[in-house]
Design an enzyme around this catalytic site. Sequence first.
Site, PDB file in Angstrom:
ATOM      1  N   ARG A 155      67.680 -30.590   8.442  1.00  0.00           N
ATOM      2  CA  ARG A 155      67.546 -30.632   6.996  1.00  0.00           C
ATOM      3  C   ARG A 155      66.059 -30.763   6.641  1.00  0.00           C
ATOM      4  O   ARG A 155      65.260 -31.264   7.430  1.00  0.00           O
ATOM      5  CB  ARG A 155      68.307 -31.826   6.415  1.00  0.00           C
ATOM      6  CG  ARG A 155      69.798 -31.860   6.750  1.00  0.00           C
ATOM      7  CD  ARG A 155      70.424 -33.137   6.210  1.00  0.00           C
ATOM      8  NE  ARG A 155      71.862 -33.215   6.481  1.00  0.00           N
ATOM      9  CZ  ARG A 155      72.397 -33.819   7.544  1.00  0.00           C
ATOM     10  NH1 ARG A 155      71.605 -34.425   8.428  1.00  0.00           N
ATOM     11  NH2 ARG A 155      73.710 -33.850   7.709  1.00  0.00           N
ATOM     12  N   LYS A 179      70.974 -38.485   7.748  1.00  0.00           N
ATOM     13  CA  LYS A 179      71.488 -39.269   6.630  1.00  0.00           C
ATOM     14  C   LYS A 179      71.962 -40.635   7.116  1.00  0.00           C
ATOM     15  O   LYS A 179      72.612 -40.735   8.146  1.00  0.00           O
ATOM     16  CB  LYS A 179      72.649 -38.523   5.964  1.00  0.00           C
ATOM     17  CG  LYS A 179      72.213 -37.249   5.227  1.00  0.00           C
ATOM     18  CD  LYS A 179      73.388 -36.593   4.524  1.00  0.00           C
ATOM     19  CE  LYS A 179      72.933 -35.391   3.725  1.00  0.00           C
ATOM     20  NZ  LYS A 179      74.066 -34.723   3.018  1.00  0.00           N
ATOM     21  N   HIS A 250      67.297 -24.416   3.479  1.00  0.00           N
ATOM     22  CA  HIS A 250      68.675 -24.663   3.903  1.00  0.00           C
ATOM     23  C   HIS A 250      69.320 -23.398   4.458  1.00  0.00           C
ATOM     24  O   HIS A 250      70.255 -23.478   5.262  1.00  0.00           O
ATOM     25  CB  HIS A 250      69.492 -25.214   2.736  1.00  0.00           C
ATOM     26  CG  HIS A 250      70.513 -26.233   3.144  1.00  0.00           C
ATOM     27  ND1 HIS A 250      70.171 -27.460   3.676  1.00  0.00           N
ATOM     28  CD2 HIS A 250      71.865 -26.211   3.128  1.00  0.00           C
ATOM     29  CE1 HIS A 250      71.265 -28.151   3.949  1.00  0.00           C
ATOM     30  NE2 HIS A 250      72.310 -27.410   3.634  1.00  0.00           N
ATOM     31  N   ARG A 253      69.091 -23.438   8.077  1.00  0.00           N
ATOM     32  CA  ARG A 253      70.094 -24.349   8.670  1.00  0.00           C
ATOM     33  C   ARG A 253      71.436 -23.620   8.794  1.00  0.00           C
ATOM     34  O   ARG A 253      72.098 -23.684   9.837  1.00  0.00           O
ATOM     35  CB  ARG A 253      70.224 -25.592   7.789  1.00  0.00           C
ATOM     36  CG  ARG A 253      71.241 -26.642   8.278  1.00  0.00           C
ATOM     37  CD  ARG A 253      71.065 -27.904   7.444  1.00  0.00           C
ATOM     38  NE  ARG A 253      72.161 -28.853   7.562  1.00  0.00           N
ATOM     39  CZ  ARG A 253      72.289 -29.745   8.536  1.00  0.00           C
ATOM     40  NH1 ARG A 253      71.403 -29.798   9.507  1.00  0.00           N
ATOM     41  NH2 ARG A 253      73.315 -30.590   8.552  1.00  0.00           N
ATOM     42  N   HIS A 276      76.559 -33.476  11.286  1.00  0.00           N
ATOM     43  CA  HIS A 276      77.689 -33.646  10.375  1.00  0.00           C
ATOM     44  C   HIS A 276      78.563 -34.805  10.851  1.00  0.00           C
ATOM     45  O   HIS A 276      78.927 -34.861  12.020  1.00  0.00           O
ATOM     46  CB  HIS A 276      78.540 -32.369  10.324  1.00  0.00           C
ATOM     47  CG  HIS A 276      77.926 -31.261   9.534  1.00  0.00           C
ATOM     48  ND1 HIS A 276      78.292 -29.932   9.667  1.00  0.00           N
ATOM     49  CD2 HIS A 276      76.958 -31.283   8.583  1.00  0.00           C
ATOM     50  CE1 HIS A 276      77.578 -29.200   8.839  1.00  0.00           C
ATOM     51  NE2 HIS A 276      76.767 -29.981   8.177  1.00  0.00           N
ATOM     52  N   TYR A 285      81.412 -22.718   8.680  1.00  0.00           N
ATOM     53  CA  TYR A 285      80.743 -21.668   9.438  1.00  0.00           C
ATOM     54  C   TYR A 285      81.719 -20.820  10.243  1.00  0.00           C
ATOM     55  O   TYR A 285      81.386 -19.714  10.659  1.00  0.00           O
ATOM     56  CB  TYR A 285      79.685 -22.274  10.362  1.00  0.00           C
ATOM     57  CG  TYR A 285      78.603 -22.988   9.593  1.00  0.00           C
ATOM     58  CD1 TYR A 285      77.663 -22.267   8.860  1.00  0.00           C
ATOM     59  CD2 TYR A 285      78.537 -24.373   9.549  1.00  0.00           C
ATOM     60  CE1 TYR A 285      76.694 -22.909   8.123  1.00  0.00           C
ATOM     61  CE2 TYR A 285      77.571 -25.025   8.820  1.00  0.00           C
ATOM     62  CZ  TYR A 285      76.642 -24.288   8.105  1.00  0.00           C
ATOM     63  OH  TYR A 285      75.693 -24.922   7.362  1.00  0.00           O
TER      64      TYR A 285
END
Length: 304
Positions: A155, A179, A250, A253, A276, A285
Amino acid sequence: MHDLKAPYSILLESFLNHLSVERNFSVNTRESYRNDLSRYLLFMQDENRAPGCIETGDIRRFISELHGTGLEASTLGRNISAIRSLHKFLLAERNLDTNPAETIQQPKQAKNLPNVLSLHEVMQLLDSPLQEQPPGKFLLRDKAILEFLYATGVRVSELVNLQQQNLYFEAGFVRIFGKGSKERLVPVGEAAIEWITRYRNELRIGLVAAESHDVLFLNARGKKLSRMAIYLIVKKNARLAGIRKDISPHTLRHTFATHLLEGGADLRAVQEMLGHSSILATQIYTHIDRSFIREVHKTFHPRG
């Protein structure tokens, strides 16, 4: 928008402190919660609904008003998520006997497949810093950034905060803090390692200033790059490469994940590399992957 009065203000600050201390939310995420919940609590304040007396019908009326302003489903969903989190917190803190937001559902959102680049387009983008005439002052840095984004799928927030001490190039890995400060090791290929090494040896060494600390990618003043700066670097080089798609950092990514799956990578491995927390976030995806498989079948099968 007028100010929140106590106990609304106290309630909000207590919740935001919980997000910071207990859940380790970023400053940007907390500010989003603050903005969304201030609007919500101001509505309840104007309706003379004390925090402990808010009912499901009150929340539905607020959401109906939000919907009437023409907000996108994603923004509306973010507001609902914030409201649900707030009431869940109040219930846990024994400020409520029941949770009035428990039955509030998220709006249905259209599942838009993320924009991705073909392999040819990626190669054009990665080479674009080398094509600029006269050569850009930050050619090595911009080339290293593009190579790293495509090599790792990180990210933008992870890229701008990356420190040199977290590069393990001898082993072919980089340590990423994602995150919630969740840590993961991501493989990095030879091309990205080569260009980052050149950037560090030939350019970064001359950019270092007092505020550089150990940040890898620096601007002209020796400070870490902003997320907007990364966005502008990608947009500029997409333009130089003649790519007409509307792309952002992004996009690289998304492209990273898609190309891995097209090459036969395991979905769980891609989930780990992307950072994730849920496999559901990675499964989008697989839709792209299936589209690619259908196209291969159509192109190469005798009866396709």
